[in-house]
Design a protein around this motif. Structure first.
Motif, short mmCIF file in Angstrom:
data_model
loop_
_atom_site.label_atom_id
_atom_site.label_comp_id
_atom_site.label_asym_id
_atom_site.label_seq_id
_atom_site.Cartn_x
_atom_site.Cartn_y
_atom_site.Cartn_z
N TYR A 180 0.84 -1.20 0.00
CA TYR A 180 0.00 0.00 0.00
C TYR A 180 0.88 1.25 0.00
N THR A 181 1.93 1.24 0.82
CA THR A 181 2.86 2.37 0.88
C THR A 181 3.58 2.56 -0.45
N VAL A 182 4.04 1.45 -1.04
CA VAL A 182 4.72 1.53 -2.33
C VAL A 182 3.79 2.10 -3.40
N GLY A 183 2.55 1.63 -3.43
CA GLY A 183 1.60 2.13 -4.43
C GLY A 183 1.31 3.61 -4.27
N LYS A 184 1.14 4.06 -3.02
CA LYS A 184 0.88 5.48 -2.77
C LYS A 184 2.08 6.33 -3.15
N MET A 185 3.27 5.85 -2.81
CA MET A 185 4.49 6.59 -3.16
C MET A 185 4.65 6.68 -4.67
N LEU A 186 4.41 5.58 -5.38
CA LEU A 186 4.55 5.58 -6.83
C LEU A 186 3.58 6.55 -7.49
N ALA A 187 2.33 6.54 -7.01
CA ALA A 187 1.32 7.43 -7.60
C ALA A 187 1.73 8.89 -7.46
N ILE A 188 2.16 9.28 -6.25
CA ILE A 188 2.54 10.68 -6.01
C ILE A 188 3.84 11.02 -6.74
N ALA A 189 4.83 10.11 -6.69
CA ALA A 189 6.13 10.38 -7.30
C ALA A 189 6.03 10.53 -8.81
N VAL A 190 5.24 9.67 -9.46
CA VAL A 190 5.11 9.74 -10.92
C VAL A 190 4.41 11.02 -11.35
N VAL A 191 3.38 11.43 -10.59
CA VAL A 191 2.68 12.69 -10.91
C VAL A 191 3.64 13.87 -10.78
N ILE A 192 4.40 13.93 -9.68
CA ILE A 192 5.37 15.01 -9.49
C ILE A 192 6.43 14.98 -10.58
N TYR A 193 6.87 13.79 -10.95
CA TYR A 193 7.88 13.62 -12.00
C TYR A 193 7.42 14.24 -13.31
N PHE A 194 6.20 13.92 -13.73
CA PHE A 194 5.69 14.46 -15.00
C PHE A 194 5.45 15.97 -14.93
N ILE A 195 4.97 16.45 -13.79
CA ILE A 195 4.75 17.89 -13.64
C ILE A 195 6.07 18.65 -13.72
N VAL A 196 7.09 18.16 -12.99
CA VAL A 196 8.40 18.83 -13.01
C VAL A 196 9.01 18.76 -14.40
N ALA A 197 8.95 17.58 -15.04
CA ALA A 197 9.53 17.42 -16.37
C ALA A 197 8.86 18.34 -17.39
N PHE A 198 7.54 18.45 -17.31
CA PHE A 198 6.80 19.29 -18.27
C PHE A 198 7.09 20.77 -18.05
N ILE A 199 7.00 21.23 -16.79
CA ILE A 199 7.19 22.65 -16.50
C ILE A 199 8.63 23.08 -16.80
N SER A 200 9.61 22.31 -16.31
CA SER A 200 11.01 22.67 -16.55
C SER A 200 11.36 22.58 -18.04
N GLY A 201 10.79 21.59 -18.74
CA GLY A 201 11.02 21.48 -20.18
C GLY A 201 10.49 22.69 -20.93
N GLU A 202 9.29 23.14 -20.54
CA GLU A 202 8.71 24.31 -21.20
C GLU A 202 9.54 25.57 -20.91
N ILE A 203 9.97 25.71 -19.67
CA ILE A 203 10.74 26.91 -19.31
C ILE A 203 12.09 26.94 -20.03
N PHE A 204 12.84 25.84 -19.92
CA PHE A 204 14.19 25.81 -20.50
C PHE A 204 14.16 25.83 -22.03
N SER A 205 13.23 25.09 -22.60
CA SER A 205 13.17 25.05 -24.07
C SER A 205 12.80 26.42 -24.63
N GLY A 206 11.90 27.13 -23.92
CA GLY A 206 11.54 28.47 -24.37
C GLY A 206 12.73 29.42 -24.32
N LEU A 207 13.51 29.34 -23.23
CA LEU A 207 14.68 30.20 -23.11
C LEU A 207 15.74 29.86 -24.16
N ILE A 208 15.95 28.57 -24.40
CA ILE A 208 16.96 28.14 -25.38
C ILE A 208 16.55 28.54 -26.79
N LYS A 209 15.29 28.35 -27.12
CA LYS A 209 14.81 28.72 -28.45
C LYS A 209 14.98 30.22 -28.68
#
Length: 271
Positions: A234-263
């Motif tokens: 149960y702990t592993v499942g809860k951790m995975l759900a939260i960690a994966v959501v945070i992972y995608f949010i961070v990857a998307f936001i940082s990708g948008e910010i950095f790619s915009g600056l680089i472009k």
């Protein structure tokens, strides 16, 4: 495991209240109160606790069905313990009813000793939890936030680096800088997608994230609760759900910010 986890937590909560229940019942019986009346008075003492339900079922069996205290607890069809599937409670009540055969005074004494024993166990568990609280908090922070944030940034930055190299190769080809340096095709030289595309890199980092979170979840459960498979997964499942959501949010936001600056930087250079 979610439903099993909540049922287990409810049982554990009832077990934590059993110390108080044994103390009250033992005191009542030690004072000379008959067992049936002692159980009834204990219900009033414990009315705000979940363990009171066990005594209500026991008292109902004794009054309505004329059962003894032992049969009211352990009857295969109507026993009160059927609704409280706890090994701890069942073994304690087995010890109490077995002692009661030699005399009600001995049963009361065993209840009070069991109450003191449960109190000592609870205090030891609380001391261990306090000792390990810093370690547990650190592991939770790493699993929930630190690991997904770092991996998300790594993925986004790798995508940006590939984009920069690709644009830089096209720009150098456009100004014929390759002939001067003896390189015929800068685009091919800087094309990282030929070997490792951003998608493959994200898959690799994603698998790493999942493995780290699972390992942390297993260690965290073993440290705080011991060998408890229900709580562990149960702990592993809860951790995975939260960690994966945070992972995608961070990857998307940082990708948008950095790619915009680089472009914007590349467009200024090309212009």
């Amino acid at each position: 495991n979610m439903q099993r986890y909540y049922i287990q937590r409810k049982i554990q909560k009832t077990e934590s209240q059993f110390e108080v229940a044994m103390f009250h019942l033992g005191n009542r019986i030690a004072g000379g109160t008959p067992t049936e009346l002692a159980v009834e008075k204990c219900i009033n003492d414990l009315k705000d606790l979940e363990i009171a339900g066990l005594f209500r079922s026991t008292l109902r069996n004794m009054k309505s069905l004329g059962m003894t205290f032992e049969d009211a607890l352990f009857n295969k069809k109507w026993g009160a313990l059927l609704f409280y599937p706890s090994r701890l409670i069942r073994n304690i009540m087995l010890a109490v009813t077995d002692t009661a055969r030699t005399g009600i005074t001995y049963a009361a004494e065993s209840m009070l000793r069991i109450a003191r024993y449960l109190k000592n166990i609870r205090e030891t568990q609380e001391y261990i939890r306090d000792t390990l609280s810093d370690t547990v908090s650190s592991m939770k922070f790493q699993a929930y936030f630190l690991t997904p944030i770092i991996t998300g940034l790594i993925v986004s930055m790798s995508t940006v680096i590939v984009l920069v190299l690709e644009k830089l190769g096209e720009y150098l080809d456009g100004i014929d800088m390759g002939n001067a340096m003896g390189i015929t095709d800068f685009s091919s030289a800087f094309n990282m997608k030929v070997n490792t595309s951003p998608e493959i890199f994200q898959l690799i980092v994603g698998i790493y994230l999942i493995e780290v979170v699972i390992i942390l979840g297993i260690f965290l459960t073993k440290i705080s609760e011991g060998e408890n498979k229900i709580s562990q997964w149960y702990t592993v499942g809860k951790m995975l759900a939260i960690a994966v959501v945070i992972y995608f949010i961070v990857a998307f936001i940082s990708g948008e910010i950095f790619s915009g600056l680089i472009k914007e930087a590349i467009s200024n250079i090309i212009a």
